[in-house]
Design a protein around this motif. Structure first.
Motif, PDB file in Angstrom:
ATOM      1  N   HIS B  61       0.861  -1.175   0.000  1.00 18.58           N
ATOM      2  CA  HIS B  61       0.000   0.000   0.000  1.00 18.58           C
ATOM      3  C   HIS B  61       0.900   1.228   0.000  1.00 18.58           C
ATOM      4  O   HIS B  61       1.719   1.384   0.900  1.00 18.58           O
ATOM      5  CB  HIS B  61      -0.899   0.020   1.234  1.00 18.58           C
ATOM      6  CG  HIS B  61      -1.866  -1.111   1.290  1.00 18.58           C
ATOM      7  ND1 HIS B  61      -3.164  -1.002   0.839  1.00 18.58           N
ATOM      8  CD2 HIS B  61      -1.717  -2.379   1.734  1.00 18.58           C
ATOM      9  CE1 HIS B  61      -3.787  -2.168   1.020  1.00 18.58           C
ATOM     10  NE2 HIS B  61      -2.937  -3.016   1.545  1.00 18.58           N
ATOM     11  N   PRO B 137      -5.815   1.812   5.312  1.00 21.87           N
ATOM     12  CA  PRO B 137      -5.164   0.490   5.307  1.00 21.87           C
ATOM     13  C   PRO B 137      -4.245   0.277   6.510  1.00 21.87           C
ATOM     14  O   PRO B 137      -4.202  -0.830   7.059  1.00 21.87           O
ATOM     15  CB  PRO B 137      -4.371   0.490   3.988  1.00 21.87           C
ATOM     16  CG  PRO B 137      -5.096   1.445   3.103  1.00 21.87           C
ATOM     17  CD  PRO B 137      -5.620   2.518   4.016  1.00 21.87           C
ATOM     18  N   HIS B 142      -2.419  -2.880   7.759  1.00 23.97           N
ATOM     19  CA  HIS B 142      -1.470  -3.102   6.666  1.00 23.97           C
ATOM     20  C   HIS B 142      -0.375  -2.041   6.689  1.00 23.97           C
ATOM     21  O   HIS B 142      -0.659  -0.861   6.796  1.00 23.97           O
ATOM     22  CB  HIS B 142      -2.189  -3.012   5.313  1.00 23.97           C
ATOM     23  CG  HIS B 142      -3.356  -3.931   5.198  1.00 23.97           C
ATOM     24  ND1 HIS B 142      -3.219  -5.289   4.999  1.00 23.97           N
ATOM     25  CD2 HIS B 142      -4.690  -3.694   5.277  1.00 23.97           C
ATOM     26  CE1 HIS B 142      -4.421  -5.854   4.955  1.00 23.97           C
ATOM     27  NE2 HIS B 142      -5.332  -4.915   5.123  1.00 23.97           N
TER      28      HIS B 142
END
Lengths: 295, 295
Positions: B61, B137, B142
């Motif tokens: 990401h 995220p 993440h």
């Protein structure tokens, strides 16, 4: 006297050969060190690019802040890129001691082996002084490395005077990329990165320090400029306490401890938030910290 | 709200597991870019440490200044360390456009998608704004990477606001070591490295620029503080000419062009010396330059 010609040729760029009577000069390579100050060292390639290690492995003449730690550094280089000459065969010279240690306050004259800095007209004095002698190998054509204890040489440590002398002697100076704790801390802080000032150490006297903290708040507010300062590790806790005590509640304070180290951390919060939830333990007294504020 | 606990756990350090109801958060990794702006790229390991490339290869990401150059960067990473997921599978999101481009003058209010910066009390606004959405995220567990066009994110480029929002959201922010053109230029200059200020861009208006140059000389003289500024590459020559025209003859001026590039160079001399022997050709209009002065 600098040549009245195009800028000095950069490494890797072919240029007209010098006149036969002029010996090609060596370069002064500014070699970055890690930020781990030799404690619990990680592999060098965690922090230094491979090409930098390769360059360091080739240098045989070194000017360093501390010979012992420089040798330790070179042993670590050797583990990743074999040194071109054995360590014992290298020439490793310490910078003059007057240039080391905690920097003097700006108002004090900077004297010492280099003959003073910051005074107009003294730039030329570097050409004939001790710095010129230390740079003699480069003048004679040998590449030299400049290395400090941590980070980039000449940034918040001794070395700038040697670089200034190198320029005065017409040497090519090449800074090699490495970690700068000040910039890593700034990036990690989320504070203004478009304008910032590094102000070095704050006064140790409590009253003078309070005044200075408020000056920094005022300056950061007026100029939208992040203020960055540091402290000797064993005083980290005292400095944090002082800032929390006297800065304004809405001022933003960022602290980075142990940058690039596994146990490092970075935190940004307002003074009010720091007071509400201070660090669970005392701020490390052995890991370097960088402090940033923005009012 | 930041936890009223010890500092956030740093990567690699084991800490108490979070309460079962709290999802472990991802880290925001500040990933350094090269200084070559994609032109005639050198191998990435000339400028970035291997461990940084390894971390970048694992991130799925990304928040970036420009998606196209970010993908080009990731392709270069892939050449050295295979990406854990194919490039097409990565989530690459650009920072909001209001945060990009030439920074506004400090006196102007900074508005835009982030809701303004630098105003006390607005720190909390970041928690619910667009930045929080972009960081979702990470909040969900993440790891994310932040990448700008050159150098360290958040230093003289967009990104600081995202980092500020990350802190407000209680995310761990980890700056990865890479090259900073400002620090390389400072090291290469031989000017005061113990106190310095980065002031960004100078005004484009000739009269305002003259005033600003003299302000910087005055400030550097009073505070023994090196002044660092930059310019858009195609205006490099005009800026150099302006400084040479109006700064005092004894003022020291350092210029670094194309740092870390084979054709790069660094020069430090007094204004008088620069006037006597200016660069043989026009200052590069495509390579980034950093200017430093000390009166």
């Amino acid at each position: 006297m600098l040549p009245a010609a195009p800028p000095p040729p950069a490494p890797g760029v072919s240029s007209s050969p010098p006149p036969p009577s002029v010996t090609p000069r060596g370069h002064l390579w500014l070699v970055p060190n890690t930020l781990d100050l030799g404690a619990a060292p990680q592999p060098l390639d965690a922090v230094l690019p491979t090409a930098v290690l390769q360059r360091a492995a080739r240098l045989q003449h070194w000017l360093v802040e501390d010979a012992k730690t420089a040798r330790a550094f070179l042993k670590r280089v050797h583990e990743m890129v074999p040194l071109q000459q054995p360590l014992q065969a290298l020439s490793i010279t310490e910078l003059p001691r007057a240039a080391k240690g905690r920097p003097v306050a700006p108002a004090a004259a900077r004297t010492g082996a280099m003959g003073g800095r910051g005074t107009p007209g003294e730039h030329g004095g570097a050409r004939a002084g001790p710095a010129a002698q230390l740079l003699a190998p480069a003048v004679a054509g040998h590449d030299m490395g400049l290395l400090s204890e941590a980070g980039l040489p000449g940034v918040a440590d001794p070395g700038a005077e040697m670089v200034a002398a190198a320029h005065a002697l017409g040497l090519v100076v090449v800074p090699l990329p490495g970690a700068s704790s000040l910039m890593l801390a700034l990036a990690a802080s989320g504070l203004h990165g478009q304008r910032f000032a590094f102000v070095g150490y704050l006064p140790q006297d409590a009253a003078a320090r309070r005044t200075r903290i408020r000056e920094l708040e005022s300056r950061s507010r007026q100029a939208h400029e992040t203020q960055i300062f540091i402290e000797t590790p064993y005083r980290n806790g005292a400095l944090l306490a002082a800032v929390l005590e006297c800065a304004a509640p809405a001022t933003q304070l960022a602290v980075s401890v142990g940058l690039t180290l596994p146990e490092g951390w970075s935190r940004t919060a307002t003074i009010a938030e720091w007071r509400r939830s201070p660090p669970g333990g005392a701020l490390s007294d052995r890991m370097p910290a960088v402090f940033l504020l923005q009012a």
